[in-house]
Enzyme design. Structure first.
Site, mmCIF file in Angstrom:
data_model
loop_
_atom_site.group_PDB
_atom_site.id
_atom_site.type_symbol
_atom_site.label_atom_id
_atom_site.label_comp_id
_atom_site.label_asym_id
_atom_site.label_seq_id
_atom_site.Cartn_x
_atom_site.Cartn_y
_atom_site.Cartn_z
ATOM 1 N N ILE A 14 0.833 -1.219 0.000
ATOM 2 C CA ILE A 14 0.000 0.000 0.000
ATOM 3 C C ILE A 14 0.862 1.261 0.000
ATOM 4 O O ILE A 14 0.480 2.280 -0.583
ATOM 5 C CB ILE A 14 -1.015 -0.006 1.173
ATOM 6 C CG1 ILE A 14 -2.145 0.974 0.894
ATOM 7 C CG2 ILE A 14 -0.371 0.295 2.505
ATOM 8 C CD1 ILE A 14 -2.981 0.652 -0.310
ATOM 9 N N SER A 36 11.951 1.067 6.992
ATOM 10 C CA SER A 36 11.409 -0.257 6.717
ATOM 11 C C SER A 36 12.566 -1.236 6.764
ATOM 12 O O SER A 36 13.703 -0.870 6.453
ATOM 13 C CB SER A 36 10.766 -0.258 5.323
ATOM 14 O OG SER A 36 9.692 -1.156 5.240
ATOM 15 N N ARG A 37 12.281 -2.479 7.159
ATOM 16 C CA ARG A 37 13.369 -3.452 7.282
ATOM 17 C C ARG A 37 13.930 -3.818 5.914
ATOM 18 O O ARG A 37 15.131 -4.001 5.757
ATOM 19 C CB ARG A 37 12.857 -4.704 7.999
ATOM 20 C CG ARG A 37 12.401 -4.437 9.415
ATOM 21 C CD ARG A 37 11.563 -5.570 9.934
ATOM 22 N NE ARG A 37 10.477 -5.901 9.018
ATOM 23 C CZ ARG A 37 9.587 -6.863 9.211
ATOM 24 N NH1 ARG A 37 9.662 -7.600 10.307
ATOM 25 N NH2 ARG A 37 8.634 -7.096 8.341
ATOM 26 N N LYS A 90 -5.331 1.876 7.842
ATOM 27 C CA LYS A 90 -6.395 1.092 8.466
ATOM 28 C C LYS A 90 -5.953 -0.370 8.532
ATOM 29 O O LYS A 90 -5.165 -0.777 7.688
ATOM 30 C CB LYS A 90 -7.736 1.232 7.726
ATOM 31 C CG LYS A 90 -7.694 0.975 6.224
ATOM 32 C CD LYS A 90 -7.501 -0.359 5.611
ATOM 33 C CE LYS A 90 -8.100 -1.600 6.109
ATOM 34 N NZ LYS A 90 -7.846 -2.747 5.151
ATOM 35 N N ASP A 168 -9.887 -7.622 7.252
ATOM 36 C CA ASP A 168 -8.993 -6.592 6.697
ATOM 37 C C ASP A 168 -9.715 -5.843 5.572
ATOM 38 O O ASP A 168 -9.805 -4.612 5.618
ATOM 39 C CB ASP A 168 -7.671 -7.211 6.226
ATOM 40 C CG ASP A 168 -6.774 -6.160 5.593
ATOM 41 O OD1 ASP A 168 -6.035 -5.482 6.329
ATOM 42 O OD2 ASP A 168 -6.841 -5.980 4.357
HETATM 43 P P1 NAP Z 1 2.489 -5.484 3.036
HETATM 44 O O1 NAP Z 1 2.578 -5.465 1.550
HETATM 45 O O2 NAP Z 1 2.740 -6.747 3.768
HETATM 46 O O3 NAP Z 1 3.434 -4.318 3.555
HETATM 47 C C1 NAP Z 1 3.583 -3.968 4.898
HETATM 48 C C2 NAP Z 1 5.063 -3.706 5.166
HETATM 49 O O4 NAP Z 1 5.212 -3.409 6.537
HETATM 50 C C3 NAP Z 1 5.930 -4.911 4.893
HETATM 51 O O5 NAP Z 1 6.377 -4.955 3.566
HETATM 52 C C4 NAP Z 1 7.060 -4.741 5.886
HETATM 53 O O6 NAP Z 1 8.143 -4.055 5.264
HETATM 54 C C5 NAP Z 1 6.502 -3.823 6.966
HETATM 55 N N1 NAP Z 1 6.390 -4.518 8.257
HETATM 56 C C6 NAP Z 1 6.798 -4.034 9.450
HETATM 57 N N2 NAP Z 1 6.551 -4.907 10.430
HETATM 58 C C7 NAP Z 1 5.990 -5.978 9.854
HETATM 59 C C8 NAP Z 1 5.511 -7.210 10.373
HETATM 60 N N3 NAP Z 1 5.565 -7.504 11.669
HETATM 61 N N4 NAP Z 1 4.983 -8.095 9.493
HETATM 62 C C9 NAP Z 1 4.914 -7.822 8.181
HETATM 63 N N5 NAP Z 1 5.347 -6.642 7.639
HETATM 64 C C10 NAP Z 1 5.874 -5.736 8.481
HETATM 65 O O7 NAP Z 1 1.024 -5.006 3.517
HETATM 66 P P2 NAP Z 1 0.091 -3.924 2.821
HETATM 67 O O8 NAP Z 1 -0.840 -4.601 1.903
HETATM 68 O O9 NAP Z 1 0.893 -2.788 2.342
HETATM 69 O O10 NAP Z 1 -0.782 -3.516 4.075
HETATM 70 C C11 NAP Z 1 -0.272 -2.704 5.116
HETATM 71 C C12 NAP Z 1 -1.451 -2.006 5.793
HETATM 72 O O11 NAP Z 1 -2.148 -1.244 4.803
HETATM 73 C C13 NAP Z 1 -2.470 -2.980 6.388
HETATM 74 O O12 NAP Z 1 -2.980 -2.484 7.589
HETATM 75 C C14 NAP Z 1 -3.579 -3.014 5.321
HETATM 76 O O13 NAP Z 1 -4.844 -3.282 5.881
HETATM 77 C C15 NAP Z 1 -3.519 -1.606 4.784
HETATM 78 N N6 NAP Z 1 -4.048 -1.494 3.420
HETATM 79 C C16 NAP Z 1 -3.643 -2.356 2.428
HETATM 80 C C17 NAP Z 1 -4.230 -2.268 1.175
HETATM 81 C C18 NAP Z 1 -3.816 -3.169 0.026
HETATM 82 O O14 NAP Z 1 -4.469 -3.135 -1.034
HETATM 83 N N7 NAP Z 1 -2.779 -3.962 0.129
HETATM 84 C C19 NAP Z 1 -5.197 -1.313 0.917
HETATM 85 C C20 NAP Z 1 -5.528 -0.420 1.921
HETATM 86 C C21 NAP Z 1 -4.950 -0.539 3.162
HETATM 87 P P3 NAP Z 1 9.652 -4.397 5.740
HETATM 88 O O15 NAP Z 1 9.818 -5.872 5.640
HETATM 89 O O16 NAP Z 1 10.483 -3.608 4.793
HETATM 90 O O17 NAP Z 1 9.743 -3.898 7.162
#
Ligand code: NAP
Length: 309
Positions: A14, A36-37, A90, A168
């Protein structure tokens, strides 16, 4: 270059898809760093964690916390204690109480805390709210059905405790209905389906009442939908029928399309964040999170076939 110097924390899907372009498109903000890690944004200084970010970028004004909800509280508290304005993706936290703590800390520090609900910025939502104001609601039907393999490939955290599972995406629907309905609703029953090998549900059926009667609203959240995806909210009133489609981008009143918009949710989020920072105000509405907490509290748990990515 915008005057609000912001950093993104948690560079994943996101952050890259929405936050980076929305910050770039908003003249009030400048993206000055990330923490970010693993994730990075090309051309932007990066740090491995929020502590080193705060230590090295002294004139930072704000952070956007885009990691999963589990680790968000600790990062938010660290940023607020350092006097930074904080935008929460969120869901704003893994529990209701931890977000209450953040609200209190933001007030103490006189900085802005913004618990974003991106679906509330979808093109048809504001007009839906205006149209429903003053009407008597007969029933509300929510269908939020999508393919988890398409939208969350390999996201292990989403199946772990605090990851919310099908809530989610489902919480996005709840963020819209809590915004547009002219009356509060409360959950009366829920059925949650957990794959045998997962800690979070893959599907949920919810029933809500309001002060005037039971069964006012119902919702189906399902992550097993392949083919066409469904993000619909149908509201039947004493004076017509409202349908929000495509997650709120489209609005139909009595079958006629009145809004058919593109995706501008995150642009809206950053305009609102700038407004909150200018006014030193916070915007934290926990109603969608409470409904999810209630579903985990009174929901009947069922086990269904294992889910593999
Ligand atoms: P994602 O692709 O998994 O990215 C989240 C990033 O957070 C990871 O790449 C990781 O980056 C970092 N992170 C830090 N601590 C972590 C942990 N304990 N476990 C996993 N990752 C961790 O997830 P995302 O889809 O972007 O979603 C993140 C948030 O945005 C969620 O709350 C989701 O509900 C919200 N969101 C997502 C979307 C969507 O379409 N994907 C839409 C709206 C809102 P590093 O490894 O570099 O630290």
């Amino acid at each position: 270059m915008g005057s609000i110097r912001i950093a993104i924390v948690g560079v994943g899907k996101i952050a890259k898809d929405q936050h980076v372009p929305s910050i770039a498109g908003n003249p009030d903000f400048a993206l000055v760093a990330t923490a970010s890690r693993h994730g990075k944004v090309e051309g932007v200084p990066s740090f491995p964690d929020i502590e080193s970010l705060l230590e090295n970028v002294k004139d930072l004004d704000a952070v956007a916390l885009c990691m999963p909800p589990g680790p968000r509280y600790s990062a938010a508290l660290t940023a607020l204690r350092a006097g930074k304005h904080v935008l929460l993706e969120k869901p704003p936290g893994a529990t209701v109480s931890e977000v209450d703590d953040l609200v209190a800390e933001a007030a103490r520090k006189r900085v802005s805390l913004f618990a974003t609900w991106h679906s509330r910025f979808a093109g048809g939502v504001a007009q839906a709210k205006d149209w429903l104001a003053g009407k008597t609601i007969r029933s509300v039907r929510i269908d939020w059905k999508e393919d988890v393999r398409k939208w969350h490939p390999g996201q292990a955290w989403i199946w772990e405790p605090g990851g919310f599972g099908v809530f989610d995406p489902g919480i996005n629907a709840l963020s819209i209905v809590t915004d547009i309905l002219p009356m509060p609703i409360h959950l009366t029953s829920a059925r949650l389906q957990f794959p045998e090998n997962r800690a979070q549900p893959i599907a949920a059926e919810l029933v809500f009442a309001d002060a005037d009667g039971p069964d006012r609203a119902s919702a189906t959240f399902d992550w097993r939908q392949t083919g066409p995806q469904t993000w619909d909210i149908h509201v039947s009133t004493d004076n017509g029928e409202l349908l929000l489609r495509s997650g709120g981008d489209k609005l139909l009143i009595d079958g006629q399309t009145v809004v058919d918009s593109g995706d501008a949710e995150y642009a809206g989020i950053y305009w609102r964040f700038a407004e909150l920072i200018a006014a030193r105000e916070s915007d934290v509405d926990l109603r969608p999170l409470r409904h999810v907490a209630d579903a985990f509290m009174i929901g009947r748990h069922e086990f269904v076939e294992p889910f593999e990515d």
